[in-house]
Design a protein around this motif. Structure first.
Motif, PDB file in Angstrom:
ATOM      1  N   ASP A  81       0.882  -1.236   0.034  1.00  0.00           N
ATOM      2  CA  ASP A  81       0.061   0.080  -0.021  1.00  0.00           C
ATOM      3  C   ASP A  81       0.925   1.161  -0.083  1.00  0.00           C
ATOM      4  O   ASP A  81       2.034   1.251   0.471  1.00  0.00           O
ATOM      5  CB  ASP A  81      -0.969  -0.123   1.134  1.00  0.00           C
ATOM      6  N   VAL A  82       0.452   2.458  -0.300  1.00  0.00           N
ATOM      7  CA  VAL A  82       1.260   3.759  -0.478  1.00  0.00           C
ATOM      8  C   VAL A  82       0.399   4.691   0.075  1.00  0.00           C
ATOM      9  O   VAL A  82      -0.770   4.833   0.433  1.00  0.00           O
ATOM     10  CB  VAL A  82       1.650   3.978  -1.995  1.00  0.00           C
ATOM     11  N   GLU A  83       1.148   5.738   0.868  1.00  0.00           N
ATOM     12  CA  GLU A  83       0.639   6.995   1.294  1.00  0.00           C
ATOM     13  C   GLU A  83      -0.333   6.424   2.539  1.00  0.00           C
ATOM     14  O   GLU A  83      -1.506   6.882   2.263  1.00  0.00           O
ATOM     15  CB  GLU A  83      -0.183   7.828   0.204  1.00  0.00           C
ATOM     16  N   VAL A  84       0.156   5.807   3.262  1.00  0.00           N
ATOM     17  CA  VAL A  84      -0.891   5.153   4.486  1.00  0.00           C
ATOM     18  C   VAL A  84      -0.401   6.056   5.485  1.00  0.00           C
ATOM     19  O   VAL A  84       0.635   6.415   6.131  1.00  0.00           O
ATOM     20  CB  VAL A  84      -0.302   3.638   4.764  1.00  0.00           C
ATOM     21  N   GLY A  85      -1.368   6.317   6.263  1.00  0.00           N
ATOM     22  CA  GLY A  85      -1.466   7.343   7.527  1.00  0.00           C
ATOM     23  C   GLY A  85      -0.902   6.528   8.581  1.00  0.00           C
ATOM     24  O   GLY A  85      -1.339   5.234   8.908  1.00  0.00           O
ATOM     25  N   VAL A  86       0.066   6.812   9.531  1.00  0.00           N
ATOM     26  CA  VAL A  86       0.615   6.028  10.497  1.00  0.00           C
ATOM     27  C   VAL A  86       0.702   7.093  11.820  1.00  0.00           C
ATOM     28  O   VAL A  86       0.775   8.127  11.646  1.00  0.00           O
ATOM     29  CB  VAL A  86       2.157   5.647  10.182  1.00  0.00           C
ATOM     30  N   GLN A  87       0.501   6.257  12.724  1.00  0.00           N
ATOM     31  CA  GLN A  87       0.629   6.894  14.296  1.00  0.00           C
ATOM     32  C   GLN A  87       1.895   7.065  14.668  1.00  0.00           C
ATOM     33  O   GLN A  87       2.811   6.083  14.585  1.00  0.00           O
ATOM     34  CB  GLN A  87      -0.196   6.298  15.349  1.00  0.00           C
ATOM     35  N   MET A  88       2.498   8.390  15.281  1.00  0.00           N
ATOM     36  CA  MET A  88       3.786   8.743  15.594  1.00  0.00           C
ATOM     37  C   MET A  88       3.588   9.085  17.024  1.00  0.00           C
ATOM     38  O   MET A  88       2.847  10.045  17.520  1.00  0.00           O
ATOM     39  CB  MET A  88       4.330   9.850  14.763  1.00  0.00           C
ATOM     40  N   GLY A  89       4.517   8.155  17.699  1.00  0.00           N
ATOM     41  CA  GLY A  89       4.374   8.406  19.240  1.00  0.00           C
ATOM     42  C   GLY A  89       2.996   8.373  20.024  1.00  0.00           C
ATOM     43  O   GLY A  89       2.319   7.433  19.728  1.00  0.00           O
ATOM     44  N   THR A  92      -3.094  10.626  18.847  1.00  0.00           N
ATOM     45  CA  THR A  92      -4.177   9.795  18.615  1.00  0.00           C
ATOM     46  C   THR A  92      -4.719   9.718  17.346  1.00  0.00           C
ATOM     47  O   THR A  92      -5.680   8.929  17.143  1.00  0.00           O
ATOM     48  CB  THR A  92      -5.463  10.342  19.566  1.00  0.00           C
ATOM     49  N   GLU A  93      -4.389  10.592  16.497  1.00  0.00           N
ATOM     50  CA  GLU A  93      -4.592  10.579  14.984  1.00  0.00           C
ATOM     51  C   GLU A  93      -3.479  10.158  13.974  1.00  0.00           C
ATOM     52  O   GLU A  93      -2.153  10.559  14.612  1.00  0.00           O
ATOM     53  CB  GLU A  93      -5.130  12.012  14.693  1.00  0.00           C
ATOM     54  N   HIS A  94      -3.667   9.596  13.098  1.00  0.00           N
ATOM     55  CA  HIS A  94      -2.557   9.652  12.067  1.00  0.00           C
ATOM     56  C   HIS A  94      -2.158  10.964  11.620  1.00  0.00           C
ATOM     57  O   HIS A  94      -2.729  11.745  11.018  1.00  0.00           O
ATOM     58  CB  HIS A  94      -2.964   8.890  10.708  1.00  0.00           C
ATOM     59  N   ASP A  95      -0.782  11.201  12.021  1.00  0.00           N
ATOM     60  CA  ASP A  95      -0.433  12.595  11.662  1.00  0.00           C
ATOM     61  C   ASP A  95       0.812  12.540  10.762  1.00  0.00           C
ATOM     62  O   ASP A  95       1.282  13.509  10.376  1.00  0.00           O
ATOM     63  CB  ASP A  95       0.188  13.513  12.972  1.00  0.00           C
ATOM     64  N   LYS A  96       1.339  11.568  10.336  1.00  0.00           N
ATOM     65  CA  LYS A  96       2.213  11.141   9.119  1.00  0.00           C
ATOM     66  C   LYS A  96       1.838  10.153   8.238  1.00  0.00           C
ATOM     67  O   LYS A  96       0.814   9.371   8.352  1.00  0.00           O
ATOM     68  CB  LYS A  96       3.520  10.617   9.661  1.00  0.00           C
ATOM     69  N   ARG A  97       2.365  10.078   7.238  1.00  0.00           N
ATOM     70  CA  ARG A  97       2.104   9.174   6.112  1.00  0.00           C
ATOM     71  C   ARG A  97       3.454   8.376   5.624  1.00  0.00           C
ATOM     72  O   ARG A  97       4.515   9.018   5.380  1.00  0.00           O
ATOM     73  CB  ARG A  97       1.537   9.857   4.761  1.00  0.00           C
ATOM     74  N   ALA A  98       3.055   6.897   5.526  1.00  0.00           N
ATOM     75  CA  ALA A  98       4.287   6.219   5.072  1.00  0.00           C
ATOM     76  C   ALA A  98       4.349   6.183   3.444  1.00  0.00           C
ATOM     77  O   ALA A  98       3.013   5.951   3.166  1.00  0.00           O
ATOM     78  CB  ALA A  98       4.132   4.785   5.476  1.00  0.00           C
ATOM     79  N   ASP A  99       5.250   6.350   2.979  1.00  0.00           N
ATOM     80  CA  ASP A  99       5.171   6.300   1.419  1.00  0.00           C
ATOM     81  C   ASP A  99       5.045   4.934   0.682  1.00  0.00           C
ATOM     82  O   ASP A  99       3.848   4.947   0.029  1.00  0.00           O
ATOM     83  CB  ASP A  99       6.689   6.634   0.792  1.00  0.00           C
ATOM     84  N   ILE A 100       5.420   4.044   1.378  1.00  0.00           N
ATOM     85  CA  ILE A 100       5.327   2.579   0.781  1.00  0.00           C
ATOM     86  C   ILE A 100       5.176   1.547   2.314  1.00  0.00           C
ATOM     87  O   ILE A 100       5.996   1.727   3.095  1.00  0.00           O
ATOM     88  CB  ILE A 100       6.385   2.020   0.100  1.00  0.00           C
TER      89      ILE A 100
END
Length: 102
Positions: A81-89, A92-100
């Motif tokens: 999958d691409v551009e997936v929201g990920v939680q950092m620390g 409570t919400e996905h604040d970053k996106r993983a490229d792949i």
């Protein structure tokens, strides 16, 4: 035909991770569209998202790695999958996106 060298011209990125045949095959898939100002804009159909994506330098590299994951490493398109929201620390919400994501 638009080449990767043209798209990556303002980038310091060197195409060393990808062999010439992979780059040539990728360039054959580039689609051009004309924007409202009459400028030619490169796009490619994303193998994962199944839609045309504008080819920015970042998108070129993302798409080349997706193809590498499929053709060289044997992952199926369903495993990527691409551009997936990920939680950092503790966010409570996905604040970053993983490229792949595999």
């Amino acid at each position: 035909m638009i080449t990767l060298a043209e798209i990556l011209k303002d980038s310091d990125y060197k195409q060393t991770q990808f062999d010439l045949s992979q780059i040539h095959e990728f360039e054959q898939k580039i689609i051009t569209r004309t924007d409202k100002n009459g400028k030619t804009v490169p796009y490619i159909e994303c193998a994962i998202r199944k839609k045309e994506i504008k080819l920015t330098p970042e998108e070129v590299i993302r798409q080349l790695y997706v193809e590498k994951l499929i053709t060289e490493y044997g992952y199926s398109k369903e495993q990527i999958d691409v551009e997936v929201g990920v939680q950092m620390g503790r966010a409570t919400e996905h604040d970053k996106r993983a490229d792949i994501v595999v």
